[in-house]
Design a protein around this motif. Structure first.
Motif, mmCIF file in Angstrom:
data_model
loop_
_atom_site.group_PDB
_atom_site.id
_atom_site.type_symbol
_atom_site.label_atom_id
_atom_site.label_comp_id
_atom_site.label_asym_id
_atom_site.label_seq_id
_atom_site.Cartn_x
_atom_site.Cartn_y
_atom_site.Cartn_z
ATOM 1 N N ALA A 1 0.837 -1.209 0.000
ATOM 2 C CA ALA A 1 0.000 0.000 0.000
ATOM 3 C C ALA A 1 0.868 1.253 0.000
ATOM 4 C CB ALA A 1 -0.925 -0.010 1.209
ATOM 5 N N LEU A 2 1.933 1.228 0.790
ATOM 6 C CA LEU A 2 2.814 2.407 0.859
ATOM 7 C C LEU A 2 3.949 2.343 -0.166
ATOM 8 C CD1 LEU A 2 3.442 3.063 4.673
ATOM 9 C CD2 LEU A 2 2.062 4.395 3.104
ATOM 10 N N ASP A 3 4.124 1.167 -0.796
ATOM 11 C CA ASP A 3 5.225 0.954 -1.737
ATOM 12 C C ASP A 3 6.577 1.155 -1.043
ATOM 13 O OD1 ASP A 3 6.601 0.514 -4.087
ATOM 14 O OD2 ASP A 3 6.411 2.576 -4.791
ATOM 15 N N VAL A 4 6.730 0.502 0.105
ATOM 16 C CA VAL A 4 7.998 0.605 0.857
ATOM 17 C C VAL A 4 8.414 -0.767 1.372
ATOM 18 C CG1 VAL A 4 7.879 2.996 1.684
ATOM 19 C CG2 VAL A 4 6.730 1.191 2.980
ATOM 20 N N PHE A 5 9.726 -0.875 1.652
ATOM 21 C CA PHE A 5 10.295 -2.046 2.300
ATOM 22 C C PHE A 5 10.711 -1.628 3.707
ATOM 23 C CE2 PHE A 5 11.105 -2.366 -2.222
ATOM 24 C CZ PHE A 5 10.701 -3.659 -2.510
ATOM 25 N N TYR A 6 10.728 -2.582 4.637
ATOM 26 C CA TYR A 6 11.179 -2.275 5.994
ATOM 27 C C TYR A 6 12.706 -2.146 6.058
ATOM 28 C CZ TYR A 6 6.588 -2.769 8.230
ATOM 29 O OH TYR A 6 5.280 -2.575 8.640
ATOM 30 N N HIS A 7 13.406 -2.687 5.070
ATOM 31 C CA HIS A 7 14.877 -2.599 5.015
ATOM 32 C C HIS A 7 15.296 -2.474 3.557
ATOM 33 C CE1 HIS A 7 13.889 -5.141 8.571
ATOM 34 N NE2 HIS A 7 14.784 -4.380 9.162
ATOM 35 N N SER A 8 16.604 -2.322 3.361
ATOM 36 C CA SER A 8 17.137 -2.272 1.999
ATOM 37 C C SER A 8 17.004 -3.640 1.333
ATOM 38 C CB SER A 8 18.616 -1.878 2.085
ATOM 39 O OG SER A 8 19.271 -2.229 0.905
ATOM 40 N N VAL A 9 16.641 -3.647 0.060
ATOM 41 C CA VAL A 9 16.571 -4.922 -0.663
ATOM 42 C C VAL A 9 17.974 -5.486 -0.901
ATOM 43 C CG1 VAL A 9 14.360 -4.466 -1.789
ATOM 44 C CG2 VAL A 9 16.477 -3.752 -2.916
ATOM 45 N N HIS A 10 19.003 -4.675 -0.671
ATOM 46 C CA HIS A 10 20.390 -5.152 -0.795
ATOM 47 C C HIS A 10 20.809 -5.999 0.403
ATOM 48 C CE1 HIS A 10 21.321 -2.778 -4.362
ATOM 49 N NE2 HIS A 10 20.530 -1.872 -3.834
ATOM 50 N N GLY A 11 19.962 -6.052 1.427
ATOM 51 C CA GLY A 11 20.288 -6.881 2.600
ATOM 52 C C GLY A 11 19.787 -6.235 3.872
ATOM 53 N N ALA A 12 18.832 -6.893 4.518
ATOM 54 C CA ALA A 12 18.269 -6.327 5.749
ATOM 55 C C ALA A 12 19.310 -6.338 6.867
ATOM 56 C CB ALA A 12 17.030 -7.134 6.166
ATOM 57 N N ILE A 13 19.943 -7.467 7.069
ATOM 58 C CA ILE A 13 20.905 -7.556 8.187
ATOM 59 C C ILE A 13 22.114 -6.659 7.918
ATOM 60 C CG2 ILE A 13 22.524 -9.095 9.385
ATOM 61 C CD1 ILE A 13 20.409 -11.295 9.239
ATOM 62 N N GLN A 14 22.592 -6.659 6.670
ATOM 63 C CA GLN A 14 23.781 -5.826 6.394
ATOM 64 C C GLN A 14 23.456 -4.340 6.591
ATOM 65 O OE1 GLN A 14 24.904 -3.629 3.803
ATOM 66 N NE2 GLN A 14 22.977 -3.642 2.635
ATOM 67 N N GLU A 15 22.270 -3.908 6.196
ATOM 68 C CA GLU A 15 21.908 -2.492 6.358
ATOM 69 C C GLU A 15 21.778 -2.132 7.838
ATOM 70 O OE1 GLU A 15 18.611 0.591 4.678
ATOM 71 O OE2 GLU A 15 17.851 -1.169 5.717
ATOM 72 N N SER A 16 21.044 -2.934 8.594
ATOM 73 C CA SER A 16 20.837 -2.628 10.011
ATOM 74 C C SER A 16 22.162 -2.629 10.772
ATOM 75 C CB SER A 16 19.895 -3.659 10.648
ATOM 76 O OG SER A 16 18.592 -3.423 10.197
ATOM 77 N N THR A 17 23.024 -3.586 10.443
ATOM 78 C CA THR A 17 24.321 -3.673 11.128
ATOM 79 C C THR A 17 25.167 -2.440 10.808
ATOM 80 O OG1 THR A 17 24.227 -6.067 10.966
ATOM 81 C CG2 THR A 17 26.394 -5.102 11.410
ATOM 82 N N HIS A 18 25.194 -2.054 9.536
ATOM 83 C CA HIS A 18 26.013 -0.914 9.104
ATOM 84 C C HIS A 18 25.526 0.402 9.727
ATOM 85 C CE1 HIS A 18 28.526 1.263 6.078
ATOM 86 N NE2 HIS A 18 27.643 2.215 6.350
ATOM 87 N N VAL A 19 24.221 0.653 9.593
ATOM 88 C CA VAL A 19 23.680 1.974 9.964
ATOM 89 C C VAL A 19 23.517 2.117 11.474
ATOM 90 C CG1 VAL A 19 21.672 3.511 9.742
ATOM 91 C CG2 VAL A 19 22.489 2.207 7.747
ATOM 92 N N PHE A 20 22.888 1.116 12.094
ATOM 93 C CA PHE A 20 22.479 1.310 13.487
ATOM 94 C C PHE A 20 23.505 0.757 14.488
ATOM 95 C CE2 PHE A 20 18.672 1.348 10.825
ATOM 96 C CZ PHE A 20 18.286 2.652 11.086
ATOM 97 N N ILE A 21 24.159 -0.350 14.136
ATOM 98 C CA ILE A 21 25.105 -0.946 15.091
ATOM 99 C C ILE A 21 26.504 -0.325 14.925
ATOM 100 C CG2 ILE A 21 26.136 -3.082 15.935
ATOM 101 C CD1 ILE A 21 23.042 -2.812 16.398
ATOM 102 N N LYS A 22 27.032 -0.399 13.702
ATOM 103 C CA LYS A 22 28.423 0.078 13.504
ATOM 104 C C LYS A 22 28.518 1.601 13.622
ATOM 105 C CE LYS A 22 30.347 -3.936 12.193
ATOM 106 N NZ LYS A 22 31.063 -4.632 13.245
ATOM 107 N N ALA A 23 27.593 2.326 12.952
ATOM 108 C CA ALA A 23 27.681 3.804 12.979
ATOM 109 C C ALA A 23 26.993 4.402 14.204
ATOM 110 C CB ALA A 23 27.060 4.378 11.701
ATOM 111 N N GLY A 24 26.235 3.586 14.936
ATOM 112 C CA GLY A 24 25.500 4.098 16.101
ATOM 113 C C GLY A 24 25.987 3.475 17.393
ATOM 114 N N LEU A 25 25.473 2.300 17.694
ATOM 115 C CA LEU A 25 25.755 1.643 18.986
ATOM 116 C C LEU A 25 27.253 1.576 19.305
ATOM 117 C CD1 LEU A 25 24.108 0.001 21.209
ATOM 118 C CD2 LEU A 25 24.928 -2.030 20.021
#
Ligand SMILES: C[S@@+](CC[C@H](N)C(=O)[O-])C[C@H]1O[C@@H](n2cnc3c(N)ncnc32)[C@H](O)[C@@H]1O
Length: 235
Positions: free
Chosen positions: A34-58
């Protein structure tokens, strides 16, 4: 100084028409048709979350005990990645997640993030926390305390209570009301001095909204499939 904000929330309901989708690193995300969105990058959910939120954040927060605020709990992947760091003894986290539109139990079972991450033992406590409608803190486990609030970010009004914000809202084209100077002023208020907000987004108008809210903003290399991302700091 803390800015004072008023609020009228207008937003679309994003849980209609959701289905699981395999991303390129072999992990699953959710697509909202309906919104035409994904919850994560289609290039990899785990790789995106790890890169953005864990490595660059936590991993950049200069203390081992911290308060994390997540905007958009979704599939709980950022929660799990954080929890695993806690179990490994790297940090102790009090984790507050905002989620006005929780995914169904059946969808979370289908995604099976705990098995994807090779932490099957986390499945039961993870599902209990994801399914809970209690807004109180769940019992601390493995170095992480968790609570989930059904609050819209446009109404969130805690003050100087967090060290790190995972800003994981849907993209500005789908939910522009979540990327305004007003929304970022709320996040600026919520952070302690020196606190940091990370997001996968790297749009010029979002940077301007963050600057207007009082943040200083860095452009960092993005995850696979994305040139840049933002990290915003409250000075
Ligand atoms: C990109 S997804 C989050 C992905 C999630 N962090 C994960 O690891 O699966 C965006 C999330 O924001 C939630 N959301 C939508 N409107 C919101 C609002 N006004 N305030 C807070 N969260 C919202 C959606 O329900 C959705 O779960």
């Amino acid at each position: 100084m803390v800015a004072v904000l008023s609020c009228t929330v207008t937003t679309v309901r994003p849980t209609n028409d959701t289905r699981p989708l395999l991303t390129r690193d072999g992990s699953y995300t959710v697509r909202n048709d309906a919104l035409d969105v994904f919850y994560h990058s289609v290039h990899g959910a785990i790789q995106e979350s790890t890169h953005v939120f864990i490595k660059a954040g936590l991993e950049q927060v200069p203390k081992s005990k911290m308060d994390v605020l997540e905007v958009g709990l979704g599939t709980g992947l950022n929660l799990l990645l954080t929890w695993i760091r806690c179990w490994e003894g790297k940090c102790t986290v009090r984790y507050t997640a905002l989620e006005p539109y929780p995914l169904s139990h059946a969808m979370l079972e289908q995604l099976d993030h705990c098995n994807e991450l090779a932490w099957p033992g986390l499945h039961t406590p993870f599902m209990e926390r994801m399914a809970s409608t209690d807004t109180e803190w769940a019992e601390e486990l493995g170095g992480l305390s968790f609570r989930k609030l059904p609050t819209f970010v446009q109404e969130f009004d805690e003050c100087e209570a967090y060290d790190l914000v995972y800003y994981d809202a849907f993209a500005p084209r789908a939910q522009p009301e979540l990327w305004t100077a007003e929304a970022f002023t709320r996040m600026h208020n919520a952070l302690r001095p020196g606190g940091v907000l990370v997001t996968y987004c790297a749009k010029g108008e979002v940077r301007r909204a963050m600057l207007a809210a009082g943040f200083s903003v860095e452009r960092l290399p993005g995850p696979v499939g994305k040139r840049e991302m933002f990290r915003a700091t409250k000075n």
